[in-house]
Scaffold this motif. Structure first.
Motif, PDB file in Angstrom:
ATOM      1  N   ILE A  32       0.836  -1.204   0.000  1.00 43.40           N
ATOM      2  CA  ILE A  32       0.000   0.000   0.000  1.00 43.40           C
ATOM      3  C   ILE A  32       0.873   1.258   0.000  1.00 43.40           C
ATOM      4  CG2 ILE A  32      -1.695   1.330   1.335  1.00 43.40           C
ATOM      5  CD1 ILE A  32      -2.897  -1.429   2.161  1.00 43.40           C
ATOM      6  N   ILE A  33       1.964   1.221   0.720  1.00 45.96           N
ATOM      7  CA  ILE A  33       2.886   2.369   0.722  1.00 45.96           C
ATOM      8  C   ILE A  33       3.482   2.560  -0.665  1.00 45.96           C
ATOM      9  CG2 ILE A  33       5.094   3.216   1.623  1.00 45.96           C
ATOM     10  CD1 ILE A  33       4.217   1.916   4.338  1.00 45.96           C
ATOM     11  N   TYR A  34       3.909   1.479  -1.299  1.00 48.74           N
ATOM     12  CA  TYR A  34       4.426   1.573  -2.673  1.00 48.74           C
ATOM     13  C   TYR A  34       3.361   2.114  -3.622  1.00 48.74           C
ATOM     14  CZ  TYR A  34       8.608  -1.297  -1.637  1.00 48.74           C
ATOM     15  OH  TYR A  34       9.789  -1.783  -1.164  1.00 48.74           O
ATOM     16  N   ILE A  35       2.146   1.632  -3.493  1.00 44.71           N
ATOM     17  CA  ILE A  35       1.048   2.079  -4.356  1.00 44.71           C
ATOM     18  C   ILE A  35       0.828   3.580  -4.192  1.00 44.71           C
ATOM     19  CG2 ILE A  35      -1.488   1.934  -4.573  1.00 44.71           C
ATOM     20  CD1 ILE A  35      -1.062  -1.183  -4.206  1.00 44.71           C
ATOM     21  N   THR A  36       0.925   4.058  -2.965  1.00 42.76           N
ATOM     22  CA  THR A  36       0.808   5.497  -2.694  1.00 42.76           C
ATOM     23  C   THR A  36       1.945   6.255  -3.387  1.00 42.76           C
ATOM     24  OG1 THR A  36      -0.236   5.048  -0.571  1.00 42.76           O
ATOM     25  CG2 THR A  36       0.706   7.238  -0.868  1.00 42.76           C
ATOM     26  N   GLN A  37       3.154   5.740  -3.271  1.00 35.37           N
ATOM     27  CA  GLN A  37       4.299   6.405  -3.903  1.00 35.37           C
ATOM     28  C   GLN A  37       4.160   6.460  -5.420  1.00 35.37           C
ATOM     29  OE1 GLN A  37       7.430   4.020  -1.639  1.00 35.37           O
ATOM     30  NE2 GLN A  37       8.526   5.883  -2.197  1.00 35.37           N
ATOM     31  N   LEU A  38       3.548   5.455  -5.992  1.00 40.11           N
ATOM     32  CA  LEU A  38       3.391   5.390  -7.442  1.00 40.11           C
ATOM     33  C   LEU A  38       2.169   6.158  -7.942  1.00 40.11           C
ATOM     34  CD1 LEU A  38       4.325   1.630  -7.832  1.00 40.11           C
ATOM     35  CD2 LEU A  38       5.644   3.583  -8.736  1.00 40.11           C
ATOM     36  N   ASP A  39       1.494   6.829  -7.026  1.00 41.56           N
ATOM     37  CA  ASP A  39       0.324   7.643  -7.373  1.00 41.56           C
ATOM     38  C   ASP A  39      -0.806   6.816  -7.984  1.00 41.56           C
ATOM     39  OD1 ASP A  39       0.043  10.194  -6.572  1.00 41.56           O
ATOM     40  OD2 ASP A  39       0.909  11.127  -8.358  1.00 41.56           O
ATOM     41  N   ILE A  40      -0.969   5.612  -7.490  1.00 40.13           N
ATOM     42  CA  ILE A  40      -2.056   4.747  -7.931  1.00 40.13           C
ATOM     43  C   ILE A  40      -3.216   4.946  -6.969  1.00 40.13           C
ATOM     44  CG2 ILE A  40      -2.768   2.359  -8.325  1.00 40.13           C
ATOM     45  CD1 ILE A  40       0.238   1.708  -8.757  1.00 40.13           C
ATOM     46  N   GLU A  41      -4.405   4.997  -7.503  1.00 42.26           N
ATOM     47  CA  GLU A  41      -5.587   5.223  -6.675  1.00 42.26           C
ATOM     48  C   GLU A  41      -5.811   4.075  -5.692  1.00 42.26           C
ATOM     49  OE1 GLU A  41     -10.357   5.936  -7.339  1.00 42.26           O
ATOM     50  OE2 GLU A  41      -8.967   6.428  -8.946  1.00 42.26           O
ATOM     51  N   TYR A  42      -6.110   4.444  -4.448  1.00 42.44           N
ATOM     52  CA  TYR A  42      -6.440   3.469  -3.405  1.00 42.44           C
ATOM     53  C   TYR A  42      -7.737   2.756  -3.754  1.00 42.44           C
ATOM     54  CZ  TYR A  42      -3.642   4.260   0.866  1.00 42.44           C
ATOM     55  OH  TYR A  42      -2.666   4.273   1.806  1.00 42.44           O
ATOM     56  N   SER A  43      -7.796   1.492  -3.426  1.00 38.97           N
ATOM     57  CA  SER A  43      -9.060   0.766  -3.524  1.00 38.97           C
ATOM     58  C   SER A  43      -9.744   0.841  -2.154  1.00 38.97           C
ATOM     59  CB  SER A  43      -8.809  -0.695  -3.882  1.00 38.97           C
ATOM     60  OG  SER A  43      -8.194  -1.362  -2.794  1.00 38.97           O
ATOM     61  N   LYS A  44     -11.012   0.471  -2.118  1.00 39.98           N
ATOM     62  CA  LYS A  44     -11.717   0.457  -0.826  1.00 39.98           C
ATOM     63  C   LYS A  44     -11.081  -0.575   0.108  1.00 39.98           C
ATOM     64  CE  LYS A  44     -15.390  -2.739  -2.199  1.00 39.98           C
ATOM     65  NZ  LYS A  44     -15.478  -2.923  -3.602  1.00 39.98           N
ATOM     66  N   GLU A  45     -10.555  -1.666  -0.449  1.00 36.02           N
ATOM     67  CA  GLU A  45      -9.892  -2.678   0.370  1.00 36.02           C
ATOM     68  C   GLU A  45      -8.635  -2.122   1.033  1.00 36.02           C
ATOM     69  OE1 GLU A  45     -12.172  -4.878  -2.838  1.00 36.02           O
ATOM     70  OE2 GLU A  45     -10.854  -3.124  -2.795  1.00 36.02           O
TER      71      GLU A  45
END
Length: 138
Positions: A109-122
């Motif tokens: 999730i931290i990597y996903i945030t760094q990559l500017d990918i939209e969060y999922s509800k999960e």
């Protein structure tokens, strides 16, 4: 179906979160979370973004020797590699700590945030659960 590496990593992470909360097999959950983790780690590295968590993140990278980082990497990925391969250790066993699962999901999730990918509800639910869980993570 056309997918890129980000799509695959996000799908793996979402599925790992679902499996985690449904208390499905922690071994399978870890394998899926770690598969996403390896993709995300590469994407973050290729974009020259700082690795802020994990064995090469923060102060660890500044103060650890290269050979120590390699040992830390081996230990960190020990369970994942054990679950994927059998060539060298077909007759061995492992003492597996299921708490590794939530750690790899959080790192994803931290990597996903760094990559500017939209969060999922999960992902949002997982972060909320982690923040407000009564569980002792020490």
């Amino acid at each position: 179906m056309e997918l890129n590496k980000k799509d695959i990593a996000v799908r793996h992470t979402i599925q790992a979160i679902r499996m985690f909360f449904h208390k499905e097999d922690p071994v399978s959950t870890l394998v899926i979370a770690c598969a996403a983790n390896h993709i995300l780690n590469t994407l973050v590295s290729k974009q020259n973004l700082p690795i802020i968590i994990g064995y090469r993140g923060g102060l660890v990278k500044l103060f650890a020797k290269k050979e120590d980082l390699n040992k830390m990497d081996e230990k960190r990925n020990e369970a994942y590699n054990f679950f994927k391969h059998a060539e060298k250790d077909y007759d061995k066993t492992i003492n597996f700590n299921p708490d590794l699962v939530w750690y790899f999901i959080l790192e994803n999730i931290i990597y996903i945030t760094q990559l500017d990918i939209e969060y999922s509800k999960e992902m949002a639910y997982f972060v909320f659960w982690l923040r407000y869980s009564k569980r002792n993570f020490q």
